[in-house]
Structures are given as C-alpha cells and as structure tokens.
Design an enzyme around this catalytic site. Structure first.
Site, PDB file in Angstrom:
ATOM      1  N   ARG A  91      44.792  44.875  37.626  1.00 36.48           N
ATOM      2  CA  ARG A  91      45.109  44.390  38.924  1.00 36.48           C
ATOM      3  C   ARG A  91      43.678  44.508  39.734  1.00 36.48           C
ATOM      4  NH1 ARG A  91      47.785  48.886  42.107  1.00 36.48           N
ATOM      5  NH2 ARG A  91      49.613  48.228  41.404  1.00 36.48           N
ATOM      6  N   ASP A 132      46.367  53.490  39.657  1.00 40.68           N
ATOM      7  CA  ASP A 132      45.570  52.819  41.130  1.00 40.68           C
ATOM      8  C   ASP A 132      44.346  53.606  41.030  1.00 40.68           C
ATOM      9  OD1 ASP A 132      47.729  51.475  42.266  1.00 40.68           O
ATOM     10  OD2 ASP A 132      48.437  53.092  43.331  1.00 40.68           O
TER      11      ASP A 132
HETATM   12  P1  FDA Z   1      42.396  40.577  53.683  1.00 41.54           P
HETATM   13  O1  FDA Z   1      41.684  42.202  53.889  1.00 41.54           O
HETATM   14  O2  FDA Z   1      41.546  39.463  54.009  1.00 41.54           O
HETATM   15  O3  FDA Z   1      43.587  40.667  54.239  1.00 41.54           O
HETATM   16  C1  FDA Z   1      44.303  39.276  54.533  1.00 41.54           C
HETATM   17  C2  FDA Z   1      45.417  39.566  55.514  1.00 41.54           C
HETATM   18  O4  FDA Z   1      46.605  40.310  54.967  1.00 41.54           O
HETATM   19  C3  FDA Z   1      45.169  40.464  56.837  1.00 41.54           C
HETATM   20  O5  FDA Z   1      44.640  39.658  57.671  1.00 41.54           O
HETATM   21  C4  FDA Z   1      46.316  40.978  57.224  1.00 41.54           C
HETATM   22  O6  FDA Z   1      47.332  40.214  57.976  1.00 41.54           O
HETATM   23  C5  FDA Z   1      47.216  41.397  56.046  1.00 41.54           C
HETATM   24  N1  FDA Z   1      46.804  42.639  55.435  1.00 41.54           N
HETATM   25  C6  FDA Z   1      46.076  43.028  54.521  1.00 41.54           C
HETATM   26  N2  FDA Z   1      46.215  44.305  54.203  1.00 41.54           N
HETATM   27  C7  FDA Z   1      47.355  44.855  54.880  1.00 41.54           C
HETATM   28  C8  FDA Z   1      47.831  45.939  55.270  1.00 41.54           C
HETATM   29  N3  FDA Z   1      47.522  47.174  54.382  1.00 41.54           N
HETATM   30  N4  FDA Z   1      48.787  46.151  56.189  1.00 41.54           N
HETATM   31  C9  FDA Z   1      49.288  45.041  57.002  1.00 41.54           C
HETATM   32  N5  FDA Z   1      48.803  44.049  56.639  1.00 41.54           N
HETATM   33  C10 FDA Z   1      47.761  43.754  55.919  1.00 41.54           C
HETATM   34  N6  FDA Z   1      43.023  49.042  47.087  1.00 41.54           N
HETATM   35  C11 FDA Z   1      42.324  49.792  46.323  1.00 41.54           C
HETATM   36  O7  FDA Z   1      41.138  50.163  46.581  1.00 41.54           O
HETATM   37  N7  FDA Z   1      42.881  50.500  45.290  1.00 41.54           N
HETATM   38  C12 FDA Z   1      44.146  50.003  44.905  1.00 41.54           C
HETATM   39  O8  FDA Z   1      44.427  50.580  43.880  1.00 41.54           O
HETATM   40  C13 FDA Z   1      44.812  49.080  45.548  1.00 41.54           C
HETATM   41  N8  FDA Z   1      46.154  48.777  45.027  1.00 41.54           N
HETATM   42  C14 FDA Z   1      46.472  47.636  45.732  1.00 41.54           C
HETATM   43  C15 FDA Z   1      47.810  47.153  45.374  1.00 41.54           C
HETATM   44  C16 FDA Z   1      48.488  45.865  45.772  1.00 41.54           C
HETATM   45  C17 FDA Z   1      49.426  45.421  45.409  1.00 41.54           C
HETATM   46  C18 FDA Z   1      47.510  45.216  46.966  1.00 41.54           C
HETATM   47  C19 FDA Z   1      48.002  44.210  47.679  1.00 41.54           C
HETATM   48  C20 FDA Z   1      46.529  45.872  47.439  1.00 41.54           C
HETATM   49  C21 FDA Z   1      45.907  47.000  46.809  1.00 41.54           C
HETATM   50  N9  FDA Z   1      44.922  47.723  47.456  1.00 41.54           N
HETATM   51  C22 FDA Z   1      44.234  48.623  46.653  1.00 41.54           C
HETATM   52  C23 FDA Z   1      44.317  47.253  48.620  1.00 41.54           C
HETATM   53  C24 FDA Z   1      43.337  46.117  48.530  1.00 41.54           C
HETATM   54  O9  FDA Z   1      42.159  46.673  48.190  1.00 41.54           O
HETATM   55  C25 FDA Z   1      42.715  45.424  50.068  1.00 41.54           C
HETATM   56  O10 FDA Z   1      42.222  46.545  50.796  1.00 41.54           O
HETATM   57  C26 FDA Z   1      44.123  45.061  50.868  1.00 41.54           C
HETATM   58  O11 FDA Z   1      45.114  44.078  50.031  1.00 41.54           O
HETATM   59  C27 FDA Z   1      43.502  44.190  52.063  1.00 41.54           C
HETATM   60  O12 FDA Z   1      42.957  43.024  51.424  1.00 41.54           O
HETATM   61  P2  FDA Z   1      43.590  41.534  50.914  1.00 41.54           P
HETATM   62  O13 FDA Z   1      43.111  41.024  49.868  1.00 41.54           O
HETATM   63  O14 FDA Z   1      44.989  41.546  51.341  1.00 41.54           O
HETATM   64  O15 FDA Z   1      42.786  40.645  52.209  1.00 41.54           O
END
Ligand code: FDA
Length: 303
Positions: A173, A126
């Site tokens: 990822r 991660d």
């Molecule tokens: P965006 O922020 O635009 O979110 C879209 C929608 O998704 C939001 O409006 C909300 O409804 C929903 N959502 C998103 N995150 C949510 C949460 N935590 N709880 C509830 N609802 C949520 N980051 C990092 O810095 N290091 C890492 O190693 C990882 N690893 C990782 C693994 C996986 C499988 C995922 C999906 C995400 C990560 N992340 C991460 C977190 C990533 O960087 C990011 O901050 C979040 O996924 C939110 O961004 P989105 O791309 O989902 O879009």
C-alpha cells in the site's frame, strides 16, 4: 488561518467533552465493537466496495493486552469468513507487541497470519513512525507470504531503496505518510511528496508489484490513472484505497463506474478517543482536514 484555528483547538482539546469529540469521530470511526465494524463493512460491500478493518490502538505495553488484541484480530477473521465479507485486515506492529519485544510482535503476527491463510484472507502491516520502519519491513520480508502485505510512505527518502529491494511478489500500500518526521529523513513539501509518490508508483508498476493506491488527493488519483493507462497496467495489479468517513463519494463513484477496485480502510475499537486525541496532537493536519470537511458540508447545505 488554519494554523491559528489549529493552535486554538490544540489549546482547548483537553477540556472538550468526550461526547462532543464523539460527534466528529463518529464519521471516521466504525463503532467500538466487532459487530458494529462488520455491519459497516457489509454496507460497503453492498455498495461494491472492498474493506480493510483496523482495530484502533498502538504502542501496547502489556503482553496480556497484546495477546488480547491478537485474539480479536483472529475473531475478526472468523467473522469475516462466516459472513462472507470482502474484507481483509490492517494491523499496526506496535499494537500487537513491538513495544514489548520483537519476538512477541512476530509471534502475534504469525498467529493472525496463519488464521488468515487458513481462511483465505490477507493481512497488511500498517506503517507507523520511522522508529518502526526497519522492524516492520524486515519482518515482512522474512515472512515472505502472499497473504501478507505492507505499507510504504512516499514522504520518506528511504522508500525508493526499500522498493528497489522488494521481491516482485510483494504487495504494497503506497501512502504519503501521516507522522511528523524529521526533515533529514522525510520530504516536508506536499507537492514534492506528490512528485515522489508518482515516481514510486511508477517503480512499483515496473517491478510488477501489486499496489494499493492509498490517497484522497484528486490530483494524485488522476495522475495515477494517467500512469496506469500509459503503462498499460492490468486492473488486477492495483486497487484504490481510502479512509472510512473521508467524503470521497463523487470520486469513488467515478472509479467504480470505470471498473476500478476500491477498498475502504475501516478503523474501530473502544480506544477510539485516546487514539484520536494522540494522533491529532502528533499531527494537527488531521484537524485541518476535519475542519475543511465540516466547512464543505455547511457550504453544500447552504447552496
Ligand atoms: P492529502 O493530504 O493531500 O489530502 C487530500 C484531501 O483528502 C485533503 O485535503 C482532505 O480533504 C482529505 N483527507 C485526507 N486525509 C484525511 C483525513 N484523515 N481525514 C479527513 N480528510 C482527509 N499513513 C501512514 O503513515 N501509515 C499507514 O499505514 C497509512 N495507512 C493508510 C491507509 C489508507 C487506506 C489511506 C487512505 C491512508 C493511509 N495513511 C497511512 C495516511 C496517509 O499517509 C496520508 O497521511 C493521508 O491519506 C492524507 O494524504 P492524502 O494522500 O489523502 O492527500
């Protein structure tokens, strides 16, 4: 509006009873024990979803603790194999030793990786905050194993260079990034992060690097699919990834119906409370998501 709600919650957070926070955390955390987390992975697998397990925690200061976490990851690999689960592991470098020394981190990561290789499993590093980007990427590159992958963050300006310097057999990822970084090193505007995300995804595909497309953003998911179609990317070159508990059922079903591979990130562990509170304090946006999801549930129930 969300800013005001966030500030109020941040103020009252320390006095909210742990039992109340547990009600909200339960949706996002797969229990406190290995057994509980594996039961959830089994359910996900039964629904055609792959999983990756993360033991909650970070910034371990004590060598015995770092070694114990390492043993727990090893135990997880044994249990995944025994139960024939479709599940790999996600590990935070600071959880297994970077705060103690780089050698301890390396030693523990290699112990887990060796176990994973023997058991035909896979480890993903991660990505934590920017103080750990170099050590994480350098360690990943120096090990150079097909059983090891890493996370890169689309909000960091440096990520494009990091991708250019990757070997084609890398396994990445790609996420937006969750930490509150300095504007000198990170893009702050969400639309600009999305733009960069797609640019980086395109570059990863061009380099034929395997990608975990980790996002819940409907817009990013559909733009990624457009790109996949445009570039004629093979389905075994990528997968979609989402966090356990984020209500994405509709999108997941559409992805599965179209034969895309989807993996769910399943965090568990006894330190769920400390971890959740620290992360909320670091990035109140997490609260915004939780509140939005609760409001959506209420709206759905009323309709
Ligand atoms: P965006 O922020 O635009 O979110 C879209 C929608 O998704 C939001 O409006 C909300 O409804 C929903 N959502 C998103 N995150 C949510 C949460 N935590 N709880 C509830 N609802 C949520 N980051 C990092 O810095 N290091 C890492 O190693 C990882 N690893 C990782 C693994 C996986 C499988 C995922 C999906 C995400 C990560 N992340 C991460 C977190 C990533 O960087 C990011 O901050 C979040 O996924 C939110 O961004 P989105 O791309 O989902 O879009």
């Amino acid at each position: 509006m969300f800013k005001i709600i966030n500030s109020i919650i941040m103020l009252v957070l320390p006095i909210i009873p742990k039992s109340l926070i547990k009600i909200f955390a339960r949706q996002y955390v797969a229990g406190t024990t290995i057994k509980e987390s594996l039961a959830i992975v089994k359910k996900l697998n039964d629904n055609n979803l792959y999983a990756t397990i993360d033991i909650l925690g970070e910034h371990t200061k004590n060598i015995n603790e770092a070694n114990e976490i390492t043993s727990n990851y090893i135990r997880l690999i044994e249990n995944i194999k025994k139960n024939n689960l479709k599940c790999n592991l996600s590990i935070k470098p600071s959880h297994i030793g970077t705060d103690i020394s780089n050698d301890i981190f390396n030693e523990n990561l290699n112990k887990i990786l060796n176990k994973a290789m023997v058991n035909n499993n896979f480890i993903r590093i991660d990505m934590e905050d920017s103080t750990l980007t170099d050590i994480s990427i350098n360690t990943y590159k120096s090990i150079n194993s097909q059983s090891l992958g890493i996370v890169l963050q689309a909000y960091l300006y440096r990520t494009i260079r990091d991708i250019k310097n990757l070997k084609n057999n890398s396994n990445i990822r790609l996420c937006k990034g969750i930490y509150n970084e300095d504007p000198n090193i990170a893009i702050k505007n969400n639309d600009k992060i999305d733009e960069n995300y797609l640019k980086l995804l395109k570059l990863l595909f061009k380099k034929q690097i395997y990608v975990g497309i980790a996002t819940h953003s409907e817009k990013l998911i559909s733009k990624s699919i457009e790109l996949i179609n445009e570039m004629n990317i093979n389905r075994d070159s990528f997968e979609f990834q989402m966090l356990y508990g984020v209500p994405m059922e509709k999108t997941i079903n559409i992805l599965l119906e179209n034969n895309y591979k989807v993996r769910i990130y399943v965090p568990f562990g006894p330190l769920w409370y400390e971890y959740s509170i620290r992360r909320i304090k670091e990035n109140p946006n997490i609260l915004k998501y939780v509140i939005k999801n609760i409001l959506n549930k209420i709206k759905e129930a009323l309709l």
